[in-house]
Scaffold this motif. Structure first.
Motif, short mmCIF file in Angstrom:
data_model
loop_
_atom_site.label_atom_id
_atom_site.label_comp_id
_atom_site.label_asym_id
_atom_site.label_seq_id
_atom_site.Cartn_x
_atom_site.Cartn_y
_atom_site.Cartn_z
N VAL A 32 0.92 -1.51 -0.20
CA VAL A 32 0.20 -0.11 0.38
C VAL A 32 0.83 1.51 -0.20
N ASP A 33 1.04 2.11 -0.88
CA ASP A 33 2.04 2.72 -1.55
C ASP A 33 1.19 4.40 -1.45
N THR A 34 1.78 5.51 -0.61
CA THR A 34 0.76 6.67 -0.61
C THR A 34 1.38 7.77 -1.60
N MET A 35 2.02 7.07 -2.33
CA MET A 35 3.56 8.24 -2.61
C MET A 35 2.39 9.57 -3.71
N ALA B 59 -3.09 14.77 4.76
CA ALA B 59 -1.93 13.91 5.11
C ALA B 59 -4.04 13.05 5.29
N VAL B 60 -4.75 13.52 5.68
CA VAL B 60 -6.38 13.06 6.08
C VAL B 60 -6.82 11.81 4.28
N GLU B 61 -5.74 12.15 3.57
CA GLU B 61 -6.50 11.86 2.28
C GLU B 61 -5.78 11.03 2.26
N GLU B 62 -4.35 11.11 2.69
CA GLU B 62 -3.26 10.25 2.26
C GLU B 62 -3.86 9.10 2.92
N LEU B 63 -4.07 8.83 4.54
CA LEU B 63 -4.08 8.05 4.88
C LEU B 63 -5.94 7.21 4.93
N SER C 254 4.65 8.96 2.36
CA SER C 254 5.44 10.09 2.19
C SER C 254 5.32 11.19 3.30
N LEU C 255 6.46 12.08 3.46
CA LEU C 255 7.16 12.92 4.18
C LEU C 255 6.86 14.55 3.82
N ALA D 188 -11.37 14.63 -4.90
CA ALA D 188 -11.21 15.37 -2.79
C ALA D 188 -9.79 15.80 -2.97
N ILE D 189 -9.05 15.20 -3.66
CA ILE D 189 -7.48 15.75 -3.60
C ILE D 189 -7.29 16.55 -4.71
#
Length: 692
Positions: free
Chosen positions: A230-233, A242-246, A279-280, A434-435
């Motif tokens: 599960v890769d959020t990059m 951060a909400v949408e990424e998680l 991601s950071l 949304a993003i």
């Protein structure tokens, strides 16, 4: 002495007392407007947090919701893995760089595959530009043998990133490393690929069957090697909060868990195969909270499925962001990555990759790769961050932010579920829209310079020399790899003969040992002709549109001998015009303008004459509010008389009662801190013929 309280002579102030003093200092400005901060996550940050905000229990590291980490000892017992990417496409060169990196502190292998390999296409069956460029080219087991020669893969974790297919790649990896028990995992994330590219060259059901086969085989033969990624990059690179990424990450994970359980895996087995990479980004405390919230949310989800305590422990990797990196003033990327690596260390990741500062410009060289690797090592060895168990634990601010972020992310996850799950949410465009909305709001902040990216939308270095991109040797690499693969690959005639699950992967590994290539191996797994398509994520870096303006201005200068110009009508002595002139210079330099910045003029006629000689079309009057009532009309009129086609602005916001008079005298507008920097520059450059 142990229980002695220091500074007892000072009274401990209450929040109310602090707020009263803050209100005094604001001198009438509204407290809530000035002291509270709204984030892209929909979270309102308070100016100060105190013990009264801790209306919840804080767990211990290694227990309960695992928000403080999955291990009681934190990183003290086993620090996070330094898992850097190797920027070489040829297996032999990859190996040389990897061996060097492992000897200098790296202790995990991060394999990003080239486009052909990531989609299970043999090098000689692909095309130039897709082979050995942007990642490792691996078509047969011999390629992995060469790439990993001399590496003890039973001790050093290996993470492999694929796109639409994984079985063929895993088969040649296992064939190359036969006899070893690998750690790490293959990041097979078909929903992530669908979101990123907008297409999947097969049905999701077919991809899930392959995922189940990989899981079944790995659980039996390679239990420490994951088969689900599960890769959020991609979400981060599209500007997600951060909400949408998680939310997207856990909706994806739940989709995979359900698919695996439907095919026969239990929850503990499915959970053991999942590897996350997040991601950071640049928001320091929000990113720390994101990592902590991820642990909490995963534990909650696995608990809802009835998983064991061990299964609730997330395997969490992280990578520094691409979204906030820049082409201009690229050495600032080192500072950005350092902050992001610090977030990963404080937030408690299991492994981390720090991107090289030049990775968006060219293939990272030895210097940039060493700097990126050493940033992690410094955090571990010199900053001693591994000596503290959960450094953020107990912080009133971070603990509150973690729980608020987790709640918001859960809400977004529930919305995705109400759409019918991650696939349906991608097909309807819910996630992408949304993003995109969040990214547009972020763009507005960058465009108005309320969010600053040093060197690009603020503090441009006009004398910098851009890094050499180097030339692409795509044709040579393609030819070289094609010859090697075609000569080494064997036509095995892979036939699974109805084998499924773990048996199918075992057959593929056996065929790979005989020399089969990934194209043949993958075609034996999936003969599905169906595909999927959705609206892809709009992936772009935060300020690349500013970079485009600056690049266009540079090309204009090369063609015309000078860049687009703007003239500053600096009126009066330095002390009178400097503040606004400096602001205006910075405003225009981020678009590549040549700013004509005179010492200062005593009269409107002098300013107009110098403007005419400068060859500029645009002029900006720079002085003070007190002098503007007299200066703006006279300077505007003088410039218009000597150059009727000119465009005249004033620096600052004109007083409402004076604006009409200023315009009547020839002023065309104003530029201030409230102006949209990007749109203003774009409009001017279009007018000057620099951009279309």
């Amino acid at each position: 002495m142990k229980n002695e309280k220091l500074f007892t002579e000072f009274k401990v102030p209450t929040y109310e007392e602090w707020k009263a003093e803050a209100v005094k200092l604001l001198k009438g400005a509204p407290f809530e407007k000035k002291m509270y901060t709204n984030t892209p996550e929909g979270i309102t940050l308070k100016p100060i947090y105190c013990q009264a905000d801790m209306n919840f229990d804080v767990s211990l590291p290694g227990f309960d919701d695992y928000v403080r980490g999955t291990k009681p000892e934190g990183a003290k017992g086993s620090p996070w893995k330094v898992s850097q990417e190797i920027a070489e496409g040829l297996p032999e060169k990859f190996n040389a760089s990897l061996i060097d990196a492992l000897s200098k502190g790296q202790n995990s292998v991060e394999i990003v595959l080239d486009c052909a390999s990531a989609n299970a296409v043999d090098a000689d069956k692909s095309e130039k530009g897709k082979v050995a460029s942007g990642g490792l080219s691996a078509s047969t087991a011999k390629d992995f043998e060469r790439a990993l020669a001399g590496v003890d893969t039973s001790a050093v974790p290996v993470n492999v990133y694929v796109e639409s297919a994984a079985a063929g790649i895993e088969a040649i990896l296992f064939a190359a490393e036969r006899g070893k028990k690998l750690k790490g995992g293959i990041f097979f994330d078909p929903l992530g690929t669908l979101a990123k590219t907008g297409k999947l060259s097969r049905s999701l059901d077919c991809a899930y069957n392959e995922m189940f086969a990989l899981c079944s085989y790995n659980i039996k033969n390679m239990p420490d090697f994951g088969a689900i990624g599960v890769d959020t990059m991609a979400y981060s690179s599209a500007g997600a909060s951060a909400v949408e990424e998680l939310g997207a990450a856990f909706a994806t994970a739940v989709a995979y868990i359900r698919a695996m359980m439907e095919r026969g895996l239990d929850i503990d087995a499915a959970a053991s195969m999942i590897r996350f990479r997040v991601s950071l980004g640049s928001n320091f405390f929000m990113e720390i909270a994101k990592l902590r919230a991820a642990k909490m949310l995963f534990a909650k989800i696995i608990g809802e499925f009835g998983g064991s305590e061990e299964s609730k422990k997330i395997r969490l990797g992280a990578r520094t962001s691409i979204y906030n990196k820049t082409v201009y003033d690229p050495y600032v990327n080192i500072l950005r990555a350092a902050t992001e690596a610090f977030e990963g260390a404080i937030g408690g990741v299991d492994s981390m990759t720090v991107g090289a500062f030049d990775e968006i410009i060219r293939k990272p060289d030895e210097f940039s790769s060493r700097i990126a690797r050493n940033q992690q090592i410094i955090l571990q060895e010199e900053c001693a961050l591994t000596d503290v168990i959960d450094p953020a634990g107990g912080s009133y601010y971070v603990e509150n932010l973690t729980r608020e972020l987790a709640a918001k992310a859960w809400e977004f996850f529930v919305k995705i579920e109400s759409e019918g799950g991650m696939l349906k949410a991608l097909e309807s465009g819910f996630v992408q829209d949304a993003i995109a909305k969040t990214a547009a709001a972020k763009k507005k902040l960058y465009d108005t310079r309320r969010s600053s990216v040093v060197g690009t939308n603020n503090y441009a270095n006009m004398s910098e020399k851009l890094l050499d991109k180097g030339e692409c040797k795509c044709a040579e690499l393609f030819e070289e790899r094609s010859k090697v693969v075609s000569s080494e690959r064997a036509d095995v005639g892979v036939d699974l003969k109805g084998a499924a699950g773990a048996e199918a992967i075992a057959e593929l590994v056996s065929a790979a040992e005989k020399g089969a290539g990934i194209s043949e191996l993958q075609s034996a797994v999936c003969k599905c002709a169906d595909g999927l398509s959705v609206k892809p994520l709009e992936i772009r870096r935060a300020v690349e549109h500013f970079e485009a303006l600056r690049k266009a201005s540079a090309e204009f200068k090369e063609k015309n001998g000078h860049g687009p110009k703007v003239f500053l009508a600096t009126m009066g002595p330095l002390v009178q015009h400097k503040i606004r002139a400096d602001f205006i210079r910075g405003f225009f330099e981020v678009g590549g303008f040549e700013v004509v910045y005179p010492n200062g003029f005593a009269t409107a006629e002098d300013a107009a004459k110098a403007f005419k000689e400068s060859g500029a079309k645009y002029a900006v009057i720079c002085s003070t509010d007190d002098t503007y009532p007299e200066l703006v009309p006279s300077v505007s009129k003088a410039i218009k008389e000597i150059a009727p086609e000119s465009v005249v602005y004033m620096a600052g916001i004109p007083a409402a009662e004076l604006e009409e008079g200023f315009k009547a005298a020839g002023m065309d507008g104003s530029i201030s801190i409230k102006s949209n920097n990007y749109e203003t520059l774009k409009s001017m450059l279009a007018d000057l013929g620099v951009i279309k």
